[in-house]
Scaffold this motif. Structure first.
Motif, PDB file in Angstrom:
ATOM      1  N   LYS A 226      42.450  10.729  66.833  1.00 36.15           N
ATOM      2  CA  LYS A 226      42.462  12.185  66.952  1.00 36.15           C
ATOM      3  C   LYS A 226      42.994  12.630  68.309  1.00 36.15           C
ATOM      4  CE  LYS A 226      38.263  12.835  64.129  1.00 36.15           C
ATOM      5  NZ  LYS A 226      36.894  13.403  64.157  1.00 36.15           N
ATOM      6  N   ILE A 227      43.674  13.770  68.316  1.00 35.06           N
ATOM      7  CA  ILE A 227      43.943  14.491  69.561  1.00 35.06           C
ATOM      8  C   ILE A 227      43.345  15.876  69.352  1.00 35.06           C
ATOM      9  CG2 ILE A 227      45.655  15.394  71.159  1.00 35.06           C
ATOM     10  CD1 ILE A 227      47.552  13.207  70.236  1.00 35.06           C
ATOM     11  N   ILE A 228      42.318  16.181  70.107  1.00 35.68           N
ATOM     12  CA  ILE A 228      41.547  17.411  69.891  1.00 35.68           C
ATOM     13  C   ILE A 228      42.113  18.535  70.766  1.00 35.68           C
ATOM     14  CG2 ILE A 228      39.257  18.453  70.196  1.00 35.68           C
ATOM     15  CD1 ILE A 228      38.080  15.701  69.542  1.00 35.68           C
ATOM     16  N   PRO A 229      42.265  19.749  70.242  1.00 38.95           N
ATOM     17  CA  PRO A 229      42.664  20.876  71.089  1.00 38.95           C
ATOM     18  C   PRO A 229      41.631  21.074  72.210  1.00 38.95           C
ATOM     19  CG  PRO A 229      42.765  21.456  68.769  1.00 38.95           C
ATOM     20  CD  PRO A 229      42.063  20.145  68.842  1.00 38.95           C
ATOM     21  N   THR A 230      42.096  21.231  73.427  1.00 37.23           N
ATOM     22  CA  THR A 230      41.176  21.302  74.568  1.00 37.23           C
ATOM     23  C   THR A 230      40.107  22.394  74.419  1.00 37.23           C
ATOM     24  OG1 THR A 230      42.932  20.450  75.992  1.00 37.23           O
ATOM     25  CG2 THR A 230      41.039  21.462  77.074  1.00 37.23           C
ATOM     26  N   PRO A 231      40.462  23.625  74.005  1.00 31.12           N
ATOM     27  CA  PRO A 231      39.394  24.623  73.825  1.00 31.12           C
ATOM     28  C   PRO A 231      38.349  24.184  72.809  1.00 31.12           C
ATOM     29  CG  PRO A 231      41.553  25.674  73.806  1.00 31.12           C
ATOM     30  CD  PRO A 231      41.799  24.198  73.731  1.00 31.12           C
ATOM     31  N   GLY A 232      38.791  23.485  71.767  1.00 28.78           N
ATOM     32  CA  GLY A 232      37.847  22.960  70.785  1.00 28.78           C
ATOM     33  C   GLY A 232      36.923  21.926  71.387  1.00 28.78           C
ATOM     34  N   ALA A 233      37.457  21.089  72.277  1.00 27.65           N
ATOM     35  CA  ALA A 233      36.630  20.082  72.946  1.00 27.65           C
ATOM     36  C   ALA A 233      35.576  20.741  73.825  1.00 27.65           C
ATOM     37  CB  ALA A 233      37.516  19.149  73.792  1.00 27.65           C
ATOM     38  N   VAL A 234      35.978  21.797  74.547  1.00 29.33           N
ATOM     39  CA  VAL A 234      35.025  22.529  75.396  1.00 29.33           C
ATOM     40  C   VAL A 234      33.921  23.136  74.530  1.00 29.33           C
ATOM     41  CG1 VAL A 234      34.726  24.491  76.958  1.00 29.33           C
ATOM     42  CG2 VAL A 234      36.724  23.013  77.192  1.00 29.33           C
ATOM     43  N   GLY A 237      31.497  20.485  73.330  1.00 26.00           N
ATOM     44  CA  GLY A 237      30.606  20.108  74.428  1.00 26.00           C
ATOM     45  C   GLY A 237      29.538  21.160  74.654  1.00 26.00           C
ATOM     46  N   ALA A 238      29.927  22.434  74.574  1.00 31.38           N
ATOM     47  CA  ALA A 238      28.967  23.532  74.764  1.00 31.38           C
ATOM     48  C   ALA A 238      27.921  23.537  73.656  1.00 31.38           C
ATOM     49  CB  ALA A 238      29.711  24.866  74.804  1.00 31.38           C
ATOM     50  N   GLU A 239      28.356  23.293  72.415  1.00 38.15           N
ATOM     51  CA  GLU A 239      27.411  23.263  71.291  1.00 38.15           C
ATOM     52  C   GLU A 239      26.385  22.140  71.468  1.00 38.15           C
ATOM     53  OE1 GLU A 239      30.096  25.019  67.598  1.00 38.15           O
ATOM     54  OE2 GLU A 239      30.191  22.881  68.081  1.00 38.15           O
ATOM     55  N   LEU A 240      26.843  20.982  71.881  1.00 38.52           N
ATOM     56  CA  LEU A 240      25.934  19.850  72.087  1.00 38.52           C
ATOM     57  C   LEU A 240      24.966  20.143  73.226  1.00 38.52           C
ATOM     58  CD1 LEU A 240      25.142  16.948  71.322  1.00 38.52           C
ATOM     59  CD2 LEU A 240      26.916  16.143  72.901  1.00 38.52           C
ATOM     60  N   LEU A 241      25.480  20.727  74.300  1.00 45.23           N
ATOM     61  CA  LEU A 241      24.634  21.057  75.447  1.00 45.23           C
ATOM     62  C   LEU A 241      23.573  22.095  75.070  1.00 45.23           C
ATOM     63  CD1 LEU A 241      24.062  20.770  78.498  1.00 45.23           C
ATOM     64  CD2 LEU A 241      25.822  22.511  78.898  1.00 45.23           C
ATOM     65  N   ILE A 403      27.874  28.957  82.181  1.00 47.55           N
ATOM     66  CA  ILE A 403      28.559  27.807  82.776  1.00 47.55           C
ATOM     67  C   ILE A 403      30.011  28.183  83.031  1.00 47.55           C
ATOM     68  CG2 ILE A 403      29.235  25.400  82.442  1.00 47.55           C
ATOM     69  CD1 ILE A 403      26.829  25.137  80.548  1.00 47.55           C
ATOM     70  N   ALA A 404      30.478  27.935  84.230  1.00 42.54           N
ATOM     71  CA  ALA A 404      31.851  28.253  84.609  1.00 42.54           C
ATOM     72  C   ALA A 404      32.670  26.977  84.704  1.00 42.54           C
ATOM     73  CB  ALA A 404      31.873  28.988  85.946  1.00 42.54           C
ATOM     74  N   VAL A 405      33.876  27.027  84.149  1.00 43.45           N
ATOM     75  CA  VAL A 405      34.772  25.869  84.191  1.00 43.45           C
ATOM     76  C   VAL A 405      36.192  26.373  84.408  1.00 43.45           C
ATOM     77  CG1 VAL A 405      35.087  25.864  81.684  1.00 43.45           C
ATOM     78  CG2 VAL A 405      35.461  23.759  82.954  1.00 43.45           C
ATOM     79  N   GLY A 406      37.025  25.539  84.998  1.00 47.78           N
ATOM     80  CA  GLY A 406      38.417  25.915  85.249  1.00 47.78           C
ATOM     81  C   GLY A 406      38.830  25.562  86.660  1.00 47.78           C
ATOM     82  N   GLY A 407      40.133  25.599  86.913  1.00 47.55           N
ATOM     83  CA  GLY A 407      40.659  25.179  88.211  1.00 47.55           C
ATOM     84  C   GLY A 407      40.099  25.956  89.382  1.00 47.55           C
ATOM     85  N   LEU A 447      32.325  19.154  80.309  1.00 47.00           N
ATOM     86  CA  LEU A 447      32.154  19.705  78.965  1.00 47.00           C
ATOM     87  C   LEU A 447      33.241  19.227  78.004  1.00 47.00           C
ATOM     88  CD1 LEU A 447      31.003  23.412  79.461  1.00 47.00           C
ATOM     89  CD2 LEU A 447      29.763  21.608  78.269  1.00 47.00           C
ATOM     90  N   PHE A 448      34.491  19.281  78.432  1.00 43.35           N
ATOM     91  CA  PHE A 448      35.564  18.865  77.526  1.00 43.35           C
ATOM     92  C   PHE A 448      35.438  17.384  77.199  1.00 43.35           C
ATOM     93  CE2 PHE A 448      38.204  16.726  80.722  1.00 43.35           C
ATOM     94  CZ  PHE A 448      38.946  15.841  79.938  1.00 43.35           C
ATOM     95  N   ALA A 449      35.101  16.573  78.206  1.00 48.25           N
ATOM     96  CA  ALA A 449      34.983  15.135  77.984  1.00 48.25           C
ATOM     97  C   ALA A 449      33.830  14.814  77.039  1.00 48.25           C
ATOM     98  CB  ALA A 449      34.798  14.417  79.322  1.00 48.25           C
ATOM     99  N   ALA A 450      32.693  15.467  77.262  1.00 42.13           N
ATOM    100  CA  ALA A 450      31.533  15.234  76.386  1.00 42.13           C
ATOM    101  C   ALA A 450      31.818  15.706  74.963  1.00 42.13           C
ATOM    102  CB  ALA A 450      30.304  15.953  76.944  1.00 42.13           C
TER     103      ALA A 450
END
Length: 471
Positions: A226-234, A237-241, A403-407, A447-450
């Motif tokens: 799989k290659i997951i869309p990054t927003p979907g991965a985030v 991760g948020a749902e699991l958290l 939770i804040a994420v981004g560059g 979050l994206f990694a998890a």
């Protein structure tokens, strides 16, 4: 030779991020420029950085997983019976499938207009919805005919009234249009069923990503295919958290603000909504009571879309947050935003530019949060049964964690990131936003990694989050 558990990669439009895990803990990370001419070259450069940091001669992991936002997502048009209903369903389908909705058109629009929109947008994929099961058939069949008439060449996902699907498929087949049939995304007025349509779009997203030079090497290495869309991965991760796993609690209701160079994404997860009955959820058309919800502000970003921020909120009003009102500073802020649009990798060079970046971040976050959340009605609407003071839309007042994420948050002290979020929430007005939440900073993009790891081992991903966010 030392073998790690997971190597997780995110191929972004500008940077490729890599995270290395062992024993449920982040061991190393790297960020390297994305090489669009050959995506694997950028990946190799990041892995060389990790090997150098850790004194390794080679890098081996049991699982090699990936996400990507480099292609920007499939261009999608949604067609349905009623605009508001179709828009609602399409957002749910696209939420983590890798598509961006460019237009929603419906049976309410003139046929000529629908054809013109398809010709202008030239979508990669069309979501063809319309009618509950055994309800309206006319809209699905007419829209199928208009797709053929438009001459577009794309994939059509037939996701409307199950009784009319065979006829719609025959129309598309006669017009040499590729299609896939899935269960109706809105089988009843109380229910959305989006998994099957989302899976089809995700498969198309992967096909698009793997057309890039060097991606065949990446695809061969990925252990789950799989290659997951990054927003979907985030979002995953948020749902699991928020929810946790069987026998272990999560953080509960939360909001994630993902502030990027091109967009500002807001995800909210409200686990308590899982217990609502259909009657409590209400009609799909007015339903913001789903567990997970994501909005994307495509014109609010700190680099590519910096101009979108000052187009949305007047520069003078932005500077008033720091009690600055002189015209020369206003002009410099405008010039800075136009400069950022053409120089996406720019780093602030002085205190004024740092202030501008901070103010732009606060403005983008505040605007995105208010658009994501519901509000307190101010006027009577007898048709909808709305009275002044009634909460309308997504009610986030009881959320205790943001939770804040981004560059922006990655490259600055956590205290400054927390201040930006709190300032963005200071003037809630009539919005149903949290009143005094705890602000957490995901500086390491965990979050994206998890989220990606959770697709292989949910328990492992949960404990990565638990260790990182210390709960």
């Amino acid at each position: 030779m030392r073998k790690f558990d997971y190597l997780v990669i995110d191929i972004g439009s500008t940077y490729t991020k890599q995270r290395l895990f062992k024993d449920r803990e982040l061991k190393a990370s790297a960020q390297s420029p994305t090489t669009l001419e050959n995506v694997y070259e950028g990946i190799k450069k990041g892995q060389e950085v990790i090997k150098e940091k850790m004194g390794l001669s080679s890098l081996e992991a049991e699982h090699f997983l990936a996400a990507s936002s480099a292609a920007g997502g499939l261009r999608m048009v949604a067609m349905g019976y009623m605009t508001r209903v179709t828009a609602k369903a399409a957002k749910e389908v696209a939420m983590n499938a890798g598509a961006k909705i460019l237009e929603v058109i419906s049976f309410e629009d003139m046929p000529e207009y629908r054809v013109q929109i398809l010709k202008e947008i030239k979508p990669d994929i069309i979501l063809l919805a319309g009618g509950t099961d055994y309800g309206d058939e006319e809209s699905l069949l007419e829209n199928a005919s208009l797709i053929v008439k438009s001459g577009v060449r794309c994939i059509v996902v037939i996701a409307g009234n199950i009784k009319a699907q065979e006829k719609a498929a025959e129309i598309l087949k006669q017009g040499n249009i590729d299609y896939v049939r899935v269960p109706n995304i809105m089988p009843t007025i109380h229910e959305l069923r989006v998994k099957e349509a989302r899976d089809v779009i995700h498969r198309e997203f992967i096909r698009q990503i793997t057309r890039a030079e060097g991606s065949h090497i990446l695809k061969d290495k990925i252990t789950n295919g799989k290659i997951i869309p990054t927003p979907g991965a985030v979002l995953m991760g948020a749902e699991l958290l928020a929810k946790g796993i069987d026998g272990e609690k999560g953080l509960g209701a939360l909001i994630v603000v993902d502030l990027g160079g091109a967009t500002t994404d807001v995800h909210s997860v409200l686990p308590e909504m899982e217990d609502l009955s259909e009657e409590e959820r209400g009609l799909v058309i007015s339903n913001e009571k789903q567990v997970s919800y994501r909005t994307v502000e495509g014109n609010l970003g700190l680099r590519v879309s910096a101009g979108g921020i000052i187009d949305t909120v007047k520069p003078k009003r932005i500077l008033m947050k720091r009690n600055i009102q002189d015209e020369t500073t206003v002009e410099r802020l405008v010039e800075y935003c136009r400069f950022l649009e053409k120089n996406n990798d720019h780093i602030p060079q002085n205190r004024e530019e740092e202030m501008f970046d901070t103010l732009l971040a606060e403005t983008a976050v505040e605007t995105a949060l208010k658009r994501h959340s519901g509000y307190i009605a101010q006027e009577v609407d007898p048709v909808m049964g709305i009275t002044p003071g009634m909460p309308i839309g997504r009610d986030l007042r009881k959320v205790q964690k943001v939770i804040a994420v981004g560059g922006f948050f990655h490259h600055r002290p956590a205290s400054l990131g927390q201040e930006v979020i709190k300032n963005a929430l200071r003037d809630r007005g009539i919005s149903l936003l949290p009143e005094n939440p705890e602000v957490l900073i995901d500086k390491d993009y965990i979050l994206f990694a998890a989220g990606i790891i959770s697709q292989t081992d949910e328990e492992y991903a949960y404990h990565v989050l638990k260790r990182y966010f210390k709960f």
